[in-house]
Write an enzyme that holds these catalytic residues in place. Structure first.
Site, PDB file in Angstrom:
ATOM      1  N   PRO A   2      19.036 -14.263 -16.399  1.00  0.00           N
ATOM      2  CA  PRO A   2      19.243 -13.537 -17.657  1.00  0.00           C
ATOM      3  C   PRO A   2      20.060 -14.376 -18.645  1.00  0.00           C
ATOM      4  O   PRO A   2      21.082 -14.942 -18.281  1.00  0.00           O
ATOM      5  CB  PRO A   2      20.015 -12.294 -17.216  1.00  0.00           C
ATOM      6  CG  PRO A   2      19.686 -12.129 -15.762  1.00  0.00           C
ATOM      7  CD  PRO A   2      19.503 -13.522 -15.234  1.00  0.00           C
ATOM      8  N   GLU A   3      19.573 -14.491 -19.877  1.00  0.00           N
ATOM      9  CA  GLU A   3      20.255 -15.249 -20.919  1.00  0.00           C
ATOM     10  C   GLU A   3      20.775 -14.282 -21.982  1.00  0.00           C
ATOM     11  O   GLU A   3      20.677 -13.069 -21.820  1.00  0.00           O
ATOM     12  CB  GLU A   3      19.300 -16.295 -21.512  1.00  0.00           C
ATOM     13  CG  GLU A   3      18.750 -17.247 -20.453  1.00  0.00           C
ATOM     14  CD  GLU A   3      17.759 -18.264 -21.000  1.00  0.00           C
ATOM     15  OE1 GLU A   3      17.840 -18.607 -22.195  1.00  0.00           O
ATOM     16  OE2 GLU A   3      16.899 -18.723 -20.224  1.00  0.00           O
TER      17      GLU A   3
END
Ligand SMILES: [Zn+2]
Length: 294
Positions: A2-3
């Site tokens: 996840p960014e």
């Protein structure tokens, strides 16, 4: 992993669903995922409620009425799922977002007095949820080192250039992935931004012309905003609170598009290894800069 857009999607969803709800129980399966003492849990988590949900880079901070916060890093495979009056889940995309919970990836379960349960799932157990006094979080060494937030107005082109000066001799991709240069960018958004700015990821930072860095600066902002609007990057299983699939991956131009035609020039997109990460490139659109321009 996840960014920024995925963590921002988690933050926005949870801030709508958990603020003001009293925590009546907590279960966790391993101290690695939930490294907190029973004394702190009793004093600062149980019988308190969340007052706000914040994000810095890829880190989520859920502030509690006790003056403590639950600081959460999703790392490779973390996700947060809320089940109650509605279902919401975001983070790493897999079946646990929509399946029955808890399941074998569930590390922490918080139950609310008003009904509703929050699950922190993490297949690979690299993520964590730590209780810390809210006032000291910004002074944690890990947080102090984080670079600027790319979506804030203070992240100007000049600021971007001065941050890149820290990594003059590395590849531009390595510089973008460095969380001390810029907070929140990972593999997906590095590849997409570099494609948009027509810069080959193996280019050396000091050799990239200013005009291209200007394009890169605006591409980063545009692509992150676009992705947040789409609910973060996802795979087929990701469904957000409105029952919509996050769909950024569908809009990606190069990420995971190896062997497919470049949307601009139709040449084949290739996959290389840059900065230790699988990297997606159109060799025809993205120019490689390895010589200093005089
Ligand atoms: Zn191309």
């Amino acid at each position: 992993m996840p960014e920024l857009p995925e963590v921002e999607t988690v933050r926005a969803g949870l801030s709508r669903l958990i603020i003001g709800k009293n925590i009546i129980s907590v279960d966790f399966d391993t101290p690695k995922s939930f490294p907190n003492t029973q004394t702190d849990i009793d004093a600062f988590l149980l019988n308190t409620h969340f007052i706000s949900a914040r994000r810095r880079g890829k880190v989520l901070m859920l502030d509690l009425s006790s003056g403590y916060s639950l600081m959460i890093h999703l790392k490779m495979t973390g996700q947060l799922v809320y089940r109650g009056e509605e279902s919401f889940g975001a983070g790493h995309p897999n079946d646990s977002l929509i399946g029955e919970l808890p399941d074998k990836s569930t590390r922490v379960t918080l139950k609310f007095a008003q009904g509703g349960v929050l699950f922190f799932n993490d297949q690979r157990k690299f993520g964590w949820a730590r209780l810390l006094p809210t006032a000291i979080i910004s002074k944690e060494p890990f947080m102090m080192k984080l670079g600027p937030e790319p979506l804030e107005d203070s992240f100007t082109y000049d600021r971007f250039i001065s941050q890149l000066k820290r990594r003059q001799n590395t590849t531009i991709k390595a510089a973008l992935l460095d969380q001390t240069v810029l907070a929140g960018i990972g593999n997906i958004y590095a590849d997409e931004s570099l494609f948009a700015a027509k810069i080959h990821p193996q280019s050396i930072v000091k050799c990239v012309p200013q005009a291209k860095l200007r394009l890169l600066h605006s591409a980063i902002k545009e692509i992150l905003l676009f992705s947040i609007e789409k609910g973060g990057s996802t795979d087929r299983n990701y469904v957000n609170a409105e029952g919509k699939r996050g769909s950024y991956i569908d809009f990606a131009k190069v990420f995971r598009k190896e062997n497919m035609p470049c949307p601009v020039c139709q040449h084949e997109i290739i996959k290389l290894r840059v900065a230790g990460r699988g990297t997606h490139v159109c060799k025809y659109c993205q120019k490689l800069y390895k010589e200093k321009i005089k």
